[in-house]
Design a protein around this motif. Structure first.
Motif, short mmCIF file in Angstrom:
data_model
loop_
_atom_site.label_atom_id
_atom_site.label_comp_id
_atom_site.label_asym_id
_atom_site.label_seq_id
_atom_site.Cartn_x
_atom_site.Cartn_y
_atom_site.Cartn_z
N ALA A 1 68.02 88.66 95.28
CA ALA A 1 67.17 88.16 96.36
C ALA A 1 65.83 88.88 96.37
N VAL A 2 65.84 90.19 96.11
CA VAL A 2 64.59 90.95 96.05
C VAL A 2 63.71 90.41 94.92
N GLU A 3 64.30 90.17 93.77
CA GLU A 3 63.56 89.62 92.64
C GLU A 3 62.95 88.27 92.99
N ALA A 4 63.73 87.39 93.61
CA ALA A 4 63.24 86.07 93.97
C ALA A 4 62.07 86.16 94.96
N ARG A 5 62.16 87.07 95.92
CA ARG A 5 61.07 87.25 96.89
C ARG A 5 59.78 87.68 96.20
N LEU A 6 59.90 88.63 95.30
CA LEU A 6 58.71 89.12 94.62
C LEU A 6 58.04 88.04 93.78
N LEU A 7 58.83 87.27 93.05
CA LEU A 7 58.28 86.21 92.21
C LEU A 7 57.64 85.11 93.05
N ARG A 8 58.23 84.86 94.23
CA ARG A 8 57.69 83.81 95.10
C ARG A 8 56.42 84.26 95.82
N ARG A 9 56.41 85.50 96.28
CA ARG A 9 55.29 85.97 97.10
C ARG A 9 54.12 86.51 96.29
N LEU A 10 54.39 86.96 95.08
CA LEU A 10 53.33 87.53 94.24
C LEU A 10 53.31 86.80 92.89
N PRO A 11 52.61 85.67 92.81
CA PRO A 11 52.60 84.88 91.56
C PRO A 11 52.07 85.64 90.36
N ARG A 12 51.34 86.72 90.60
CA ARG A 12 50.84 87.51 89.47
C ARG A 12 51.98 88.17 88.70
N ILE A 13 53.13 88.33 89.32
CA ILE A 13 54.27 88.94 88.65
C ILE A 13 54.94 87.92 87.74
N ASP A 14 55.06 88.28 86.47
CA ASP A 14 55.74 87.42 85.50
C ASP A 14 57.24 87.66 85.53
N SER A 15 57.64 88.93 85.62
CA SER A 15 59.06 89.29 85.72
C SER A 15 59.18 90.63 86.41
N VAL A 16 60.35 90.89 86.98
CA VAL A 16 60.59 92.17 87.65
C VAL A 16 62.05 92.53 87.50
N ASP A 17 62.30 93.79 87.23
CA ASP A 17 63.66 94.31 87.10
C ASP A 17 63.95 95.17 88.33
N VAL A 18 64.93 94.75 89.13
CA VAL A 18 65.29 95.46 90.36
C VAL A 18 66.59 96.22 90.11
N VAL A 19 66.55 97.54 90.21
CA VAL A 19 67.73 98.35 89.91
C VAL A 19 68.00 99.35 91.02
N THR B 236 56.37 93.42 85.55
CA THR B 236 55.53 92.97 84.43
C THR B 236 54.58 91.91 84.96
N GLU B 237 53.29 92.21 84.94
CA GLU B 237 52.30 91.27 85.47
C GLU B 237 51.90 90.25 84.40
N ARG B 238 51.47 89.10 84.87
CA ARG B 238 50.93 88.08 83.97
C ARG B 238 49.57 88.55 83.45
N THR B 239 49.27 88.20 82.21
CA THR B 239 47.98 88.54 81.60
C THR B 239 47.17 87.27 81.40
#
Length: 264
Positions: A95-113, A125-128
């Protein structure tokens, strides 16, 4: 024939009745051991559950962020929305990963541990941007486009060394057959195949149709690239052509097996 003797009848009786039962005190001791083991298991399980959910020991006290370039750690933490004091085991990392991808489109991927005993780690990992599109109007803002053709951020100033994308379809029929998003993806595909030495000098990528894409270089030269197909072959041909005709102003590699150059 004589029947079985008394001794034989005794042996048969023993076999029918099975092994001798243990004395009663032995059975009681076994029962007590089983009860103790059961109680210990229940108490241990309850202790683990209390430790994970009820105690103050394994709770979120730290939210660390790594991998950001344009975004700030504070922006990522706020978008993640993980309250301090939440039991670490209760944090829904998906759910944390989904929130980050939805709220911050600049994020390409995120690993939540989970980082036991008190932390959550967010590896971003930000989009370039590989191209930018200028927004219509007087605002002068630009939309960044990544290597997947995703338009992910609006900025007031175009990033350095990132080419401008111009969509100029020659007729409306082009857009009916190839929607704007498809043309953007083709432009991104071309931008990814341009030789590095040429990419550094590419100022504009112009798209007139699916098979008519050209490059404008910073020194006034231009390249007719054609479609996004056979990109590797076109890149090799363009590199060789520029070496063979260093003073040329126009290069055509739309058909890589029959390239041409002109001007001086």
């Amino acid at each position: 024939m004589a029947g079985p003797t008394t001794a034989e009848r005794g042996e048969r009786q023993k076999l029918k009745s099975g092994p001798p039962r243990p004395p009663r005190p032995v059975r009681l001791r076994r029962l007590r051991v089983l009860i103790v083991l059961l109680v210990t298991t229940v108490l241990a399980g309850g202790g683990v559950v209390w430790l994970l959910y009820g105690s103050q020991w394994l709770r979120v006290e730290r939210l660390s962020v790594s991998g950001t370039r344009v975004l700030t750690a504070r922006q990522v933490r706020e978008a993640a929305e993980v309250p301090d004091g939440t039991p670490l085991i209760s944090v829904d990392t998906d759910a944390v990963e989904a929130r980050l991808l939805r709220r911050l489109p600049r994020i390409d991927s995120v690993d939540v541990v989970r980082s036991w005993p008190h932390g959550i780690g967010l590896k971003v990992t930000e989009r370039t941007p590989v191209l930018v599109v200028k927004q219509p109007g007087k605002g002068g803002k630009y939309v960044e486009v990544d290597a997947k053709g995703v338009r992910f951020a609006t900025v007031s100033r175009a990033p350095k060394k990132v080419a401008l994308l111009e969509l100029t379809p020659s007729r409306s029929a082009v857009l009916r057959r190839f929607p704007a998003d498809r043309l953007v993806r083709e432009a991104v595909r071309v931008a990814g195949d341009i030789p590095a030495s040429v990419a550094r000098d590419t100022r504009t990528v112009k798209v007139r149709s699916y098979d008519s894409i050209s490059l404008e270089l910073s020194d006034g030269r231009d390249v007719e690239w054609g479609s996004g197909e056979k990109g590797s072959a076109k890149a090799r041909t363009l590199t060789a052509l520029m070496k063979a005709a260093p003073k040329a102003r126009h290069f055509d590699v739309s058909v890589p097996t029959a390239p041409s150059s002109a001007g001086s």
